[in-house]
Design a protein around this motif. Structure first.
Motif, PDB file in Angstrom:
ATOM      1  N   GLY A  29       0.794  -1.224   0.000  1.00 45.32           N
ATOM      2  CA  GLY A  29       0.000   0.000   0.000  1.00 45.32           C
ATOM      3  C   GLY A  29       0.822   1.267   0.000  1.00 45.32           C
ATOM      4  O   GLY A  29       0.384   2.296   0.534  1.00 45.32           O
ATOM      5  N   SER A  30       2.025   1.226  -0.590  1.00 46.57           N
ATOM      6  CA  SER A  30       2.900   2.403  -0.545  1.00 46.57           C
ATOM      7  C   SER A  30       2.515   3.437  -1.594  1.00 46.57           C
ATOM      8  O   SER A  30       2.222   4.581  -1.260  1.00 46.57           O
ATOM      9  CB  SER A  30       4.364   1.981  -0.695  1.00 46.57           C
ATOM     10  N   ILE A  48       1.604   7.724  -8.239  1.00 40.72           N
ATOM     11  CA  ILE A  48       0.763   7.060  -7.246  1.00 40.72           C
ATOM     12  C   ILE A  48      -0.554   6.658  -7.904  1.00 40.72           C
ATOM     13  O   ILE A  48      -1.186   7.432  -8.613  1.00 40.72           O
ATOM     14  CB  ILE A  48       0.498   8.010  -6.052  1.00 40.72           C
ATOM     15  N   LYS A  49      -0.969   5.419  -7.631  1.00 42.81           N
ATOM     16  CA  LYS A  49      -2.242   4.934  -8.166  1.00 42.81           C
ATOM     17  C   LYS A  49      -3.363   5.392  -7.233  1.00 42.81           C
ATOM     18  O   LYS A  49      -3.224   5.340  -6.008  1.00 42.81           O
ATOM     19  CB  LYS A  49      -2.200   3.406  -8.238  1.00 42.81           C
ATOM     20  N   ARG A  62       9.731   8.908   7.748  1.00 47.38           N
ATOM     21  CA  ARG A  62       9.057   8.750   9.047  1.00 47.38           C
ATOM     22  C   ARG A  62       7.623   9.276   9.019  1.00 47.38           C
ATOM     23  O   ARG A  62       6.926   9.216  10.026  1.00 47.38           O
ATOM     24  CB  ARG A  62       9.833   9.488  10.145  1.00 47.38           C
ATOM     25  N   SER A  63       7.204   9.794   7.876  1.00 46.63           N
ATOM     26  CA  SER A  63       5.875  10.390   7.763  1.00 46.63           C
ATOM     27  C   SER A  63       4.895   9.431   7.104  1.00 46.63           C
ATOM     28  O   SER A  63       5.283   8.443   6.497  1.00 46.63           O
ATOM     29  CB  SER A  63       5.953  11.682   6.928  1.00 46.63           C
ATOM     30  N   LYS A  64       3.601   9.761   7.233  1.00 42.28           N
ATOM     31  CA  LYS A  64       2.566   9.007   6.523  1.00 42.28           C
ATOM     32  C   LYS A  64       2.521   9.554   5.104  1.00 42.28           C
ATOM     33  O   LYS A  64       1.962  10.626   4.841  1.00 42.28           O
ATOM     34  CB  LYS A  64       1.217   9.162   7.235  1.00 42.28           C
ATOM     35  N   THR A  65       3.151   8.827   4.197  1.00 44.26           N
ATOM     36  CA  THR A  65       3.332   9.320   2.830  1.00 44.26           C
ATOM     37  C   THR A  65       3.033   8.190   1.853  1.00 44.26           C
ATOM     38  O   THR A  65       2.689   7.078   2.256  1.00 44.26           O
ATOM     39  CB  THR A  65       4.755   9.868   2.641  1.00 44.26           C
ATOM     40  N   GLY A  66       3.163   8.473   0.569  1.00 45.70           N
ATOM     41  CA  GLY A  66       2.877   7.453  -0.432  1.00 45.70           C
ATOM     42  C   GLY A  66       4.014   7.250  -1.408  1.00 45.70           C
ATOM     43  O   GLY A  66       3.818   6.704  -2.487  1.00 45.70           O
ATOM     44  N   GLY A  67       5.217   7.689  -1.036  1.00 47.75           N
ATOM     45  CA  GLY A  67       6.334   7.565  -1.966  1.00 47.75           C
ATOM     46  C   GLY A  67       6.272   8.642  -3.038  1.00 47.75           C
ATOM     47  O   GLY A  67       5.575   9.658  -2.895  1.00 47.75           O
ATOM     48  N   SER A  68       6.979   8.445  -4.123  1.00 48.37           N
ATOM     49  CA  SER A  68       7.026   9.434  -5.208  1.00 48.37           C
ATOM     50  C   SER A  68       5.633   9.644  -5.785  1.00 48.37           C
ATOM     51  O   SER A  68       4.990   8.697  -6.230  1.00 48.37           O
ATOM     52  CB  SER A  68       7.982   8.969  -6.311  1.00 48.37           C
ATOM     53  N   LEU A 103      20.787  -6.500  -7.135  1.00 50.55           N
ATOM     54  CA  LEU A 103      19.408  -6.355  -6.685  1.00 50.55           C
ATOM     55  C   LEU A 103      19.295  -5.409  -5.489  1.00 50.55           C
ATOM     56  O   LEU A 103      18.234  -5.295  -4.891  1.00 50.55           O
ATOM     57  CB  LEU A 103      18.820  -7.721  -6.308  1.00 50.55           C
ATOM     58  N   GLU A 104      20.398  -4.738  -5.171  1.00 56.44           N
ATOM     59  CA  GLU A 104      20.411  -3.862  -3.979  1.00 56.44           C
ATOM     60  C   GLU A 104      19.351  -2.775  -4.046  1.00 56.44           C
ATOM     61  O   GLU A 104      18.794  -2.386  -3.015  1.00 56.44           O
ATOM     62  CB  GLU A 104      21.794  -3.209  -3.826  1.00 56.44           C
ATOM     63  N   PHE A 105      19.058  -2.265  -5.261  1.00 57.41           N
ATOM     64  CA  PHE A 105      18.110  -1.161  -5.386  1.00 57.41           C
ATOM     65  C   PHE A 105      16.704  -1.544  -4.919  1.00 57.41           C
ATOM     66  O   PHE A 105      15.918  -0.678  -4.531  1.00 57.41           O
ATOM     67  CB  PHE A 105      18.060  -0.666  -6.842  1.00 57.41           C
ATOM     68  N   LEU A 106      16.386  -2.847  -4.938  1.00 56.39           N
ATOM     69  CA  LEU A 106      15.063  -3.276  -4.483  1.00 56.39           C
ATOM     70  C   LEU A 106      14.860  -2.975  -3.002  1.00 56.39           C
ATOM     71  O   LEU A 106      13.722  -2.875  -2.529  1.00 56.39           O
ATOM     72  CB  LEU A 106      14.864  -4.770  -4.754  1.00 56.39           C
ATOM     73  N   ARG A 107      15.964  -2.816  -2.265  1.00 58.89           N
ATOM     74  CA  ARG A 107      15.910  -2.439  -0.847  1.00 58.89           C
ATOM     75  C   ARG A 107      15.167  -1.129  -0.648  1.00 58.89           C
ATOM     76  O   ARG A 107      14.542  -0.915   0.397  1.00 58.89           O
ATOM     77  CB  ARG A 107      17.353  -2.330  -0.322  1.00 58.89           C
ATOM     78  N   SER A 108      15.206  -0.267  -1.662  1.00 58.03           N
ATOM     79  CA  SER A 108      14.651   1.073  -1.503  1.00 58.03           C
ATOM     80  C   SER A 108      13.251   1.221  -2.103  1.00 58.03           C
ATOM     81  O   SER A 108      12.678   2.309  -2.062  1.00 58.03           O
ATOM     82  CB  SER A 108      15.583   2.105  -2.149  1.00 58.03           C
ATOM     83  N   ILE A 109      12.701   0.138  -2.655  1.00 53.11           N
ATOM     84  CA  ILE A 109      11.351   0.225  -3.220  1.00 53.11           C
ATOM     85  C   ILE A 109      10.364  -0.227  -2.146  1.00 53.11           C
ATOM     86  O   ILE A 109      10.373  -1.390  -1.741  1.00 53.11           O
ATOM     87  CB  ILE A 109      11.207  -0.648  -4.489  1.00 53.11           C
TER      88      ILE A 109
END
Length: 297
Positions: free
Chosen positions: A62-63, A291-292, A214-220, A117-123
């Motif tokens: 749900g990001s 964001i969808k 740390r906030s309630k956000t939705g990513g990019s 595959l390190e970049f998947l850590r940040s998704i």
């Protein structure tokens, strides 16, 4: 729609399931029905028997998602622990369940000595979500590492789709609505676990320094238009810190929207539309939502 109108399941079916606790923004309405299948066969049987007019939507972590305040019609499918396994299938390939997080995938790759595959850590999502939208960060995206994936279609049939079948472009695939990604294989390259961990640490530090994690956000919020960075366009339009009700454009990273407390999804979405309008007016660039946004207004 009553439970008697739904096919029998071996997993869990919940009526009027609140979705706000399951999405990063912590806002929005309920799902008419939330289905957490026991395994792939349970999902297949359910979809095969479900009336074809009933809408179906898959939900990961749900990001990158706004669930509108009126809730989501039909059935929301959430892949839980049975779909969260990750295993090395050879020296450079991981087989991952659709419910596995990017953190688990990258950590398993490190332990197996698989680099790339390190970049998947940040998704901030699950395999199913970032396979569907060709998720990416720090110069790489899913299309660079995906071998193939398994999807269950709206009729309950299981398909294996190769990279070429997905029609990947920037933050987009050709997967039809209602298709659920239940597994994927990612290929990296041989690497040393210490070096892989160091790259994961570098990515984590960069995210922590630049994003309001740390906030309630939705990513990019918005896709980067050709030749532009979305955050820079938003900043230049004077939207840094802009508020609407309980929603705010992040002061730390202007391509992030924040629920400062009790924002409704309609406030968050309306703020995003106001940002799009100001960017179009001041710079002539049409920002496209990354964001969808789903459900009833």
């Amino acid at each position: 729609m009553s439970e008697s109108a739904l096919p029998p399941v071996r997993g869990k079916l919940t009526a009027q399931a609140p979705l706000a606790p399951l999405v990063w923004f912590k806002a929005g309405g309920a799902a008419d029905w939330l289905f957490e299948p026991k395994d792939v066969a349970d999902l297949q049987d359910f979809l095969a028997a479900l009336a074809p007019e009933v809408p179906v939507m898959a939900l990961g972590l749900g990001s990158n998602l706004i669930v509108r305040d009126g809730g989501v019609p039909g059935v929301v499918i959430r892949l839980g622990k049975p779909f969260a396994k990750v295993n090395a299938s050879d020296a450079v390939t991981l087989t991952c369940g659709g419910g596995a997080s990017g953190i688990l995938v990258s950590s398993t790759a490190r332990d197996a000595g698989i680099a790339g595959l390190e970049f998947l850590r940040s998704i901030p999502g699950t395999v199913g979500g970032f396979v569907r939208m060709n998720g990416g960060a720090y110069g790489r995206e899913v299309k660079d590492v995906l071998v193939d994936c398994e999807v269950v279609d709206r009729k309950g049939q299981l398909h294996t789709l190769g990279l070429a079948d997905l029609g990947y472009t920037y933050r987009h695939s050709d997967l039809a609505d209602g298709m659920v990604v239940v597994a994927a294989r990612f290929r990296g390259e041989p690497g040393e676990p210490e070096a892989i961990q160091a790259e994961m640490d570098r990515i984590s530090a960069a995210r922590e320094a630049s994003q309001p994690l740390r906030s309630k956000t939705g990513g990019s919020t918005f896709k980067n238009p050709d030749g532009h960075k979305a955050w820079a366009l938003v900043d230049a339009a004077g939207c840094r810190g802009l508020t609407l009700g309980g929603a705010q454009v992040s002061e730390k990273h202007t391509n992030f929207l924040i629920n400062t407390g009790e924002a409704t999804s309609s406030e968050i979405e309306a703020l995003g539309e106001e940002v799009r309008s100001r960017v179009k007016q001041t710079q002539g660039v049409e920002l496209e939502w990354e964001i969808k946004r789903v459900g009833r207004p």
